[in-house]
Design a protein around this motif. Structure first.
Motif, PDB file in Angstrom:
ATOM      1  N   ASP A  12       0.826  -1.210   0.000  1.00 13.42           N
ATOM      2  CA  ASP A  12       0.000   0.000   0.000  1.00 13.42           C
ATOM      3  C   ASP A  12       0.861   1.262   0.000  1.00 13.42           C
ATOM      4  O   ASP A  12       0.558   2.231  -0.697  1.00 13.42           O
ATOM      5  N   GLN A  13       1.949   1.252   0.789  1.00 11.48           N
ATOM      6  CA  GLN A  13       2.850   2.402   0.815  1.00 11.48           C
ATOM      7  C   GLN A  13       3.517   2.616  -0.535  1.00 11.48           C
ATOM      8  O   GLN A  13       3.635   3.744  -1.012  1.00 11.48           O
ATOM      9  N   LEU A  14       3.938   1.518  -1.166  1.00 11.31           N
ATOM     10  CA  LEU A  14       4.552   1.621  -2.491  1.00 11.31           C
ATOM     11  C   LEU A  14       3.572   2.190  -3.511  1.00 11.31           C
ATOM     12  O   LEU A  14       3.932   3.023  -4.349  1.00 11.31           O
ATOM     13  N   GLU A  15       2.340   1.749  -3.420  1.00  7.51           N
ATOM     14  CA  GLU A  15       1.318   2.248  -4.337  1.00  7.51           C
ATOM     15  C   GLU A  15       1.077   3.744  -4.134  1.00  7.51           C
ATOM     16  O   GLU A  15       0.987   4.513  -5.098  1.00  7.51           O
ATOM     17  N   GLN A  16       1.004   4.170  -2.886  1.00 15.11           N
ATOM     18  CA  GLN A  16       0.807   5.590  -2.602  1.00 15.11           C
ATOM     19  C   GLN A  16       1.988   6.419  -3.106  1.00 15.11           C
ATOM     20  O   GLN A  16       1.801   7.498  -3.666  1.00 15.11           O
ATOM     21  N   GLN A  17       3.209   5.919  -2.919  1.00 24.35           N
ATOM     22  CA  GLN A  17       4.386   6.638  -3.401  1.00 24.35           C
ATOM     23  C   GLN A  17       4.402   6.703  -4.921  1.00 24.35           C
ATOM     24  O   GLN A  17       4.771   7.719  -5.497  1.00 24.35           O
ATOM     25  N   LEU A  18       3.999   5.633  -5.567  1.00 23.93           N
ATOM     26  CA  LEU A  18       3.947   5.632  -7.026  1.00 23.93           C
ATOM     27  C   LEU A  18       2.931   6.652  -7.525  1.00 23.93           C
ATOM     28  O   LEU A  18       3.196   7.395  -8.466  1.00 23.93           O
ATOM     29  N   MET A  29      -1.293   1.957 -15.101  1.00 21.05           N
ATOM     30  CA  MET A  29      -1.022   0.607 -14.626  1.00 21.05           C
ATOM     31  C   MET A  29      -2.071   0.083 -13.649  1.00 21.05           C
ATOM     32  O   MET A  29      -2.060  -1.095 -13.316  1.00 21.05           O
ATOM     33  N   ALA A  30      -2.958   0.944 -13.192  1.00 19.84           N
ATOM     34  CA  ALA A  30      -3.961   0.529 -12.210  1.00 19.84           C
ATOM     35  C   ALA A  30      -4.913  -0.473 -12.834  1.00 19.84           C
ATOM     36  O   ALA A  30      -5.296  -0.361 -13.990  1.00 19.84           O
ATOM     37  N   SER A  31      -5.289  -1.478 -12.063  1.00 16.27           N
ATOM     38  CA  SER A  31      -6.268  -2.444 -12.551  1.00 16.27           C
ATOM     39  C   SER A  31      -7.654  -1.870 -12.293  1.00 16.27           C
ATOM     40  O   SER A  31      -8.036  -1.609 -11.164  1.00 16.27           O
ATOM     41  N   ASP A  32      -8.360  -1.664 -13.353  1.00 14.27           N
ATOM     42  CA  ASP A  32      -9.690  -1.080 -13.266  1.00 14.27           C
ATOM     43  C   ASP A  32     -10.693  -2.159 -13.649  1.00 14.27           C
ATOM     44  O   ASP A  32     -10.667  -2.683 -14.758  1.00 14.27           O
ATOM     45  N   THR A  33     -11.589  -2.490 -12.732  1.00 13.81           N
ATOM     46  CA  THR A  33     -12.532  -3.570 -12.986  1.00 13.81           C
ATOM     47  C   THR A  33     -13.478  -3.238 -14.128  1.00 13.81           C
ATOM     48  O   THR A  33     -13.961  -4.131 -14.804  1.00 13.81           O
ATOM     49  N   ARG A  34     -13.733  -1.953 -14.352  1.00 11.08           N
ATOM     50  CA  ARG A  34     -14.627  -1.591 -15.443  1.00 11.08           C
ATOM     51  C   ARG A  34     -13.991  -1.824 -16.797  1.00 11.08           C
ATOM     52  O   ARG A  34     -14.673  -1.979 -17.785  1.00 11.08           O
ATOM     53  N   LYS A  35     -12.660  -1.815 -16.855  1.00 16.88           N
ATOM     54  CA  LYS A  35     -11.971  -2.049 -18.109  1.00 16.88           C
ATOM     55  C   LYS A  35     -11.649  -3.521 -18.318  1.00 16.88           C
ATOM     56  O   LYS A  35     -11.183  -3.905 -19.370  1.00 16.88           O
ATOM     57  N   ALA A  36     -11.839  -4.330 -17.302  1.00 18.88           N
ATOM     58  CA  ALA A  36     -11.535  -5.748 -17.416  1.00 18.88           C
ATOM     59  C   ALA A  36     -12.547  -6.424 -18.336  1.00 18.88           C
ATOM     60  O   ALA A  36     -13.614  -5.902 -18.614  1.00 18.88           O
ATOM     61  N   MET A  37     -12.178  -7.597 -18.802  1.00 17.22           N
ATOM     62  CA  MET A  37     -13.068  -8.317 -19.699  1.00 17.22           C
ATOM     63  C   MET A  37     -14.356  -8.663 -18.980  1.00 17.22           C
ATOM     64  O   MET A  37     -14.348  -9.156 -17.864  1.00 17.22           O
ATOM     65  N   SER A  38     -15.434  -8.434 -19.653  1.00 19.12           N
ATOM     66  CA  SER A  38     -16.744  -8.684 -19.090  1.00 19.12           C
ATOM     67  C   SER A  38     -17.158 -10.131 -19.365  1.00 19.12           C
ATOM     68  O   SER A  38     -17.001 -10.630 -20.484  1.00 19.12           O
TER      69      SER A  38
END
Length: 125
Positions: A12-18, A29-38
């Motif tokens: 979580d800290q690494l993600e916040q720093q990124l 690079m974020a995984s977005d569930t709305r963009k994932a295959m339906s």
């Protein structure tokens, strides 16, 4: 395999720093569930593909090239539909995510990683 509580906090800290250091890269690079295959698109595309195969086989059976080509096109459209992602409306960044770097840039991010690496090595020794 689940992450330990300590590893989850570090992640979580690494993600916040990124997000703080490079928000464009983090957003891409974020995984977005709305963009994932339906699943819905996958099922519908599979059904269209099966229908295309059946039409193709009917074209072979009746020895009609036009029916065979139509079946092939339907089959290709079904595969295309199943493997593409639906278009979504552009989403703005959540209010909790920082948009500007608060630390000294990439050197701050890298020094933080190096400190954590050194701490981990000391804990293992």
């Amino acid at each position: 395999m689940a992450l330990s509580e300590h590893e989850q906090r570090l992640l979580d800290q690494l993600e916040q720093q990124l997000h703080a250091d490079d928000p464009k890269f983090a957003h891409s690079m974020a995984s977005d569930t709305r963009k994932a295959m339906s699943t819905r698109r996958l099922v519908i595309g599979s059904l269209i593909t099966i229908a295309g195969i059946l039409v193709l086989l009917a074209g072979i059976t009746y020895q009609n090239i036009f029916i065979g080509v139509a079946g092939f096109l339907v089959m290709g459209a079904g595969v295309y539909f199943a493997t593409t992602k639906s278009k979504q409306v552009e989403v703005t960044e959540p209010a909790g995510k920082p948009t500007k770097a608060t630390s000294g840039g990439k050197s701050g991010f890298m020094s933080g990683l190096e400190d954590k690496w050194d701490e981990r090595k000391r804990d293992q020794s």
